[in-house]
Design an enzyme around this catalytic site. Structure first.
Site, PDB file in Angstrom:
ATOM      1  CG  ASP A  14      -1.643   1.911   8.095  1.00 21.16           C
ATOM      2  OD1 ASP A  14      -1.544   2.933   8.650  1.00 21.16           O
ATOM      3  OD2 ASP A  14      -2.082   1.493   7.069  1.00 21.16           O
TER       4      ASP A  14
ATOM      5  CG  ASP B  97      -2.131  -0.938   1.023  1.00 22.71           C
ATOM      6  OD1 ASP B  97      -2.321  -1.485  -0.117  1.00 22.71           O
ATOM      7  OD2 ASP B  97      -2.764  -1.111   2.019  1.00 22.71           O
TER       8      ASP B  97
ATOM      9  CG  ASP C 164      -2.355   3.288   3.152  1.00 23.13           C
ATOM     10  OD1 ASP C 164      -3.452   4.400   2.769  1.00 23.13           O
ATOM     11  OD2 ASP C 164      -2.602   2.320   3.554  1.00 23.13           O
TER      12      ASP C 164
ATOM     13  NE  ARG D 158      -7.814   6.714   8.641  1.00 21.19           N
ATOM     14  CZ  ARG D 158      -7.981   5.501   7.714  1.00 21.19           C
ATOM     15  NH1 ARG D 158      -6.758   4.867   7.431  1.00 21.19           N
ATOM     16  NH2 ARG D 158      -9.225   5.525   7.304  1.00 21.19           N
TER      17      ARG D 158
END
Length: 492
Positions: free
Chosen positions: A242, A214, A238, A294
């Protein structure tokens, strides 16, 4: 016909019970059974470090004792470079106890190239991280490592960039998939792009086909005991970091995030029950220039956000869905000018009647420029807020605790005109990354197409013998009832 139907029914029930047992058995490797005790330990360590510094005279308050418990653990040793592995004893929070390459040999990266991802050259960064043995990886000089494809780590590795300036950029960037005990310290990670559809080595003896990644800066997938400290992350396609698919035991600390849209995702999908065991500490970081959302965005799990400096955001700072526990303590939230973006929190695609019961807590946070945090669940209870015997360190210490956030000794990317060495075509870039599907998307990407070989998850455990015996016994009883007590032919 009746007995055949009964047998089929019992088999189906057995399968259902096995599935239900697996679905509700959410314990992950290295998941702490009492997350609140970990929170209290972080506060205790922080209070000890700050109190120690306060006890010094004005002349003694040098650069060594900052009050930051991680930095004070090793930086006061003037010869720290002769005892680099001391760093492994300095982690806090849910990532505490991450060994990295402690006890292993020192591996010095002397070659910044990444020409052969299937058979990496000795002395390169890729060759170092795929080895089977514990390694403490350092760098011979300043270098920009431009990756050809994603860099797949093996377990028990420490990346120690202290004393040098190291940039990791290019295709794929860093992948921690089904590994444990990894420390990444004092490096830049930026301008990471999707890549894949190639054969890539994951160990010295295994090369496998990888699907398309990603473009995350650091992707944590089904991994435990991960500590990311004093890194600078920006400009990725991205997420910057993560953590998904049953990852837990993670601490992200002392790092600087800037110029990006979707900064940090914790949790793969609202339906992925294993992420209920995810536990992450986010401490002493600076969320800096040109960030949108985020910081983090959470699904399930327990997330402790403590003593971070949130300079601004464009949409929101902390978001979530699927009932994560968010414990925000001693942070400074500086809201943007936009009057419609003052709220720190966002419940993603969820009705208030549902999220009202989620445990989102703010304790000792400093709200600047109209910022406000909407607590919920037990977080709105004064009794809950006073339940801890250790109070969070005040947000008034934020400048002191986050002064060295990012890579040591380097200017932060405070302006959009900052250009990283080795990057291509970033002039005038907003650095906010790209998104596909927006907040309501499942973020599935092509994760499952990336799994291969020894990177695949362990095989599922067969049902215990006791369960199998029980199912057979039930079948036997039903058979006897439907045949007036006669035993099945196999048991005669």
């Amino acid at each position: 016909m009746l007995r055949f139907t009964c047998i089929i029914l019992i088999c189906m029930l057995g399968s259902f019970f096995s599935f239900a047992r697996a679905a509700f058995n959410l314990s992950l490797p290295h998941q702490h059974p009492f997350p609140e005790s970990v929170v209290h330990d972080v506060q205790r360590r922080l209070n000890v470090s700050v109190s120690r510094r306060q006890a010094l005279s004005v002349s003694q308050k040098d650069q060594c004792l900052t009050g930051n418990p991680i930095d004070d653990c090793w930086r006061c040793d003037p010869e720290w470079y002769n005892n680099r592995q001391r760093l492994a004893d300095c982690s806090i929070g849910f990532g505490q106890g991450t060994l990295g390459g402690k006890g292993g040999r020192i591996y010095t990266v002397v070659d910044s190239s990444d020409n052969d991802v299937a058979n990496p050259k000795p002395g390169t960064f890729r060759h170092a991280v795929i080895q089977d043995e514990p390694l403490w990886i350092i760098f011979s000089t300043n270098m920009v490592i431009k990756l050809k494809h994603e860099l797949i780590f093996n377990s028990y590795k420490t990346v120690d960039g202290r004393g040098t300036t190291v940039h990791v950029t290019g295709n794929g960037c860093i992948t921690l998939q089904y590994v444990q005990h990894v420390i990444i310290h004092n490096i830049h990670v930026h301008h990471c792009k999707p890549s894949g559809n190639a054969d890539i080595a994951s160990t010295p003896t295994h090369v496998g086909w990888r699907g398309r990644s990603d473009g995350d800066g650091i992707s944590i997938f089904g991994s435990q005991k991960i500590w990311i400290d004093h890194c600078a992350l920006s400009y990725c396609t991205d997420g910057l970091i993560d953590a998904i698919m049953g990852s837990t035991g993670i601490t992200i600390s002392n790092s600087y995030f800037s110029h990006h849209n979707e900064v940090m995702l914790l949790g793969h999908d609202d339906r992925h029950l294993a992420d209920s065991g995810m536990q992450v500490t986010i401490a002493f970081n600076h969320f800096g220039e040109a960030l949108v959302q985020r910081m983090p965005r959470c699904r399930r799990g327990y997330i402790h956000v403590v003593n971070n400096d949130f300079t601004a955001w464009e949409m929101y700072a902390i978001g979530g869905s699927a009932n994560p526990t968010i414990n925000s303590q001693g942070n400074r939230y500086t809201a943007p000018v936009d009057p419609n973006a003052k709220e720190v929190t966002k419940r993603v695609d969820t009705d208030e009647r549902e999220w009202a019961g989620w445990n989102w807590r703010t304790d000792g946070d400093l709200m600047v420029n109209g910022a406000y945090f909407v607590p919920s669940g037990a977080g709105v209870s004064a009794q809950y807020a006073k339940a801890s015997s250790v109070e969070p360190r005040s947000a008034a210490y934020i400048d002191q605790l986050t002064f060295n956030a990012g890579v040591f000794g380097e200017a932060r990317a405070e302006t959009g005109s900052f250009v990283y060495p080795g990057s291509v075509g970033n002039s005038g870039s907003t650095g906010t990354g790209t998104t596909s599907g927006g907040e309501g998307s499942s973020d599935d990407g092509n994760y499952f197409g990336m799994i291969f070989g020894n990177g695949a998850p362990p095989e599922s455990t067969p049902p215990p013998l006791t369960s199998t015996f029980l199912f057979l016994l039930i079948i036997l009883i039903l058979y006897s009832i439907t045949n007036q007590g006669a035993l099945p032919p196999l048991l005669l």
